[in-house]
Motif scaffolding. Sequence first.
Motif, mmCIF file in Angstrom:
data_model
loop_
_atom_site.group_PDB
_atom_site.id
_atom_site.type_symbol
_atom_site.label_atom_id
_atom_site.label_comp_id
_atom_site.label_asym_id
_atom_site.label_seq_id
_atom_site.Cartn_x
_atom_site.Cartn_y
_atom_site.Cartn_z
ATOM 1 N N PHE A 5 0.812 -1.209 0.000
ATOM 2 C CA PHE A 5 0.000 0.000 0.000
ATOM 3 C C PHE A 5 0.849 1.264 0.000
ATOM 4 O O PHE A 5 0.367 2.337 -0.364
ATOM 5 C CB PHE A 5 -0.923 0.018 1.234
ATOM 6 C CG PHE A 5 -1.973 -1.049 1.220
ATOM 7 C CD1 PHE A 5 -3.182 -0.825 0.593
ATOM 8 C CD2 PHE A 5 -1.752 -2.266 1.833
ATOM 9 C CE1 PHE A 5 -4.162 -1.807 0.574
ATOM 10 C CE2 PHE A 5 -2.727 -3.247 1.818
ATOM 11 C CZ PHE A 5 -3.939 -3.024 1.188
ATOM 12 N N CYS A 6 2.103 1.151 0.424
ATOM 13 C CA CYS A 6 2.952 2.333 0.563
ATOM 14 C C CYS A 6 3.264 2.954 -0.788
ATOM 15 O O CYS A 6 3.088 4.163 -0.984
ATOM 16 C CB CYS A 6 4.240 1.947 1.283
ATOM 17 S SG CYS A 6 5.411 3.304 1.468
ATOM 18 N N SER A 122 6.810 8.277 6.384
ATOM 19 C CA SER A 122 7.151 7.739 7.694
ATOM 20 C C SER A 122 6.635 6.311 7.843
ATOM 21 O O SER A 122 5.595 5.946 7.305
ATOM 22 C CB SER A 122 6.560 8.633 8.788
ATOM 23 O OG SER A 122 6.808 8.076 10.063
ATOM 24 N N THR A 123 7.389 5.506 8.604
ATOM 25 C CA THR A 123 6.958 4.141 8.922
ATOM 26 C C THR A 123 6.294 4.060 10.288
ATOM 27 O O THR A 123 5.807 2.998 10.668
ATOM 28 C CB THR A 123 8.166 3.193 8.883
ATOM 29 O OG1 THR A 123 9.167 3.671 9.808
ATOM 30 C CG2 THR A 123 8.757 3.137 7.478
ATOM 31 N N HIS A 124 6.294 5.166 11.022
ATOM 32 C CA HIS A 124 5.626 5.201 12.328
ATOM 33 C C HIS A 124 4.118 5.238 12.123
ATOM 34 O O HIS A 124 3.610 5.984 11.289
ATOM 35 C CB HIS A 124 6.091 6.424 13.109
ATOM 36 C CG HIS A 124 5.751 6.357 14.569
ATOM 37 N ND1 HIS A 124 4.516 6.706 15.059
ATOM 38 C CD2 HIS A 124 6.492 5.966 15.643
ATOM 39 C CE1 HIS A 124 4.506 6.550 16.374
ATOM 40 N NE2 HIS A 124 5.689 6.104 16.756
ATOM 41 N N LEU A 129 -0.838 7.774 10.218
ATOM 42 C CA LEU A 129 -2.232 8.175 10.400
ATOM 43 C C LEU A 129 -2.406 9.670 10.118
ATOM 44 O O LEU A 129 -3.381 10.085 9.479
ATOM 45 C CB LEU A 129 -2.685 7.850 11.822
ATOM 46 C CG LEU A 129 -4.103 8.297 12.201
ATOM 47 C CD1 LEU A 129 -5.133 7.624 11.304
ATOM 48 C CD2 LEU A 129 -4.384 7.997 13.670
ATOM 49 N N VAL A 130 -1.450 10.487 10.567
ATOM 50 C CA VAL A 130 -1.497 11.920 10.280
ATOM 51 C C VAL A 130 -1.446 12.166 8.779
ATOM 52 O O VAL A 130 -2.163 13.012 8.235
ATOM 53 C CB VAL A 130 -0.349 12.652 10.999
ATOM 54 C CG1 VAL A 130 -0.293 14.119 10.579
ATOM 55 C CG2 VAL A 130 -0.515 12.548 12.509
ATOM 56 N N LEU A 194 -5.488 2.111 4.634
ATOM 57 C CA LEU A 194 -5.501 0.649 4.575
ATOM 58 C C LEU A 194 -4.133 0.072 4.897
ATOM 59 O O LEU A 194 -4.024 -0.966 5.560
ATOM 60 C CB LEU A 194 -5.958 0.191 3.190
ATOM 61 C CG LEU A 194 -7.444 0.397 2.858
ATOM 62 C CD1 LEU A 194 -7.713 0.013 1.411
ATOM 63 C CD2 LEU A 194 -8.318 -0.411 3.793
ATOM 64 N N GLY A 195 -3.091 0.736 4.433
ATOM 65 C CA GLY A 195 -1.741 0.275 4.740
ATOM 66 C C GLY A 195 -1.446 0.337 6.225
ATOM 67 O O GLY A 195 -0.828 -0.573 6.791
#
Length: 230
Positions: A5-6, A122-124, A129-130, A194-195
Amino acid sequence: MSRAFCIPGLLFLLCALVLNILVSVSLPFLPALDIVRTHFGTGVRQANTEGLTQVRFGIWAPCYYNGESDRTCLKSNLAYNLEISNAARTETANVSASWTRGLAAHPLAAAITLLAFAFAFSTHLVLTLVGSLLSFLAALVTLVAFAIDIALFARVRHEMSGLGVDANTNTAPAFWMTLVAFVLLLLAGCTVCLGRRKSRMADATPTTPVTPTTSKPGFFSKFRRNEKAA
């Protein structure tokens, strides 16, 4: 975020960012990227300039074209006025600043899209979410900008039709680029969301410990135990 999804999410955001930036530059810096344009079959006049065959509306200024395709743009301004009359000066078309001031929503949408694109790297999970929320916010602002474009198109078409000349008002490339950017931002927001959900589910899945398997005793083991007892 899951790699499946990224990459699509980043591509959607990148395309939307490029489109929003190009639309934000607009006239008079990019002559081909205007919101609305009107073609005149017979000459009209603006101030002391006669023989105009086309007028284009950008975010920062309108530009006029004559029969030789010479371009003349007004001074760049966030909210500009436009006044055109027919050759006989019997009718006047007026587009006031109240109809062009809202075009500033385009640069705002581009800025929010840039922030969403930065957070999407970002992977966080919280930052991801932001990024997803910023993508939806950018889509909302882009939709507002598109609604302003529609209102401007309706106003220009109404005013130009009252000049009593052969005027043909149409939407221009930047108009449709805004619509495409809105769709891409919606896709980007859904993809990033979704990711993040898939990554969260993967982190929450408990790992089952592997227990060593005991081999079943063979048939001759009974005889070995009897020999030891003896």
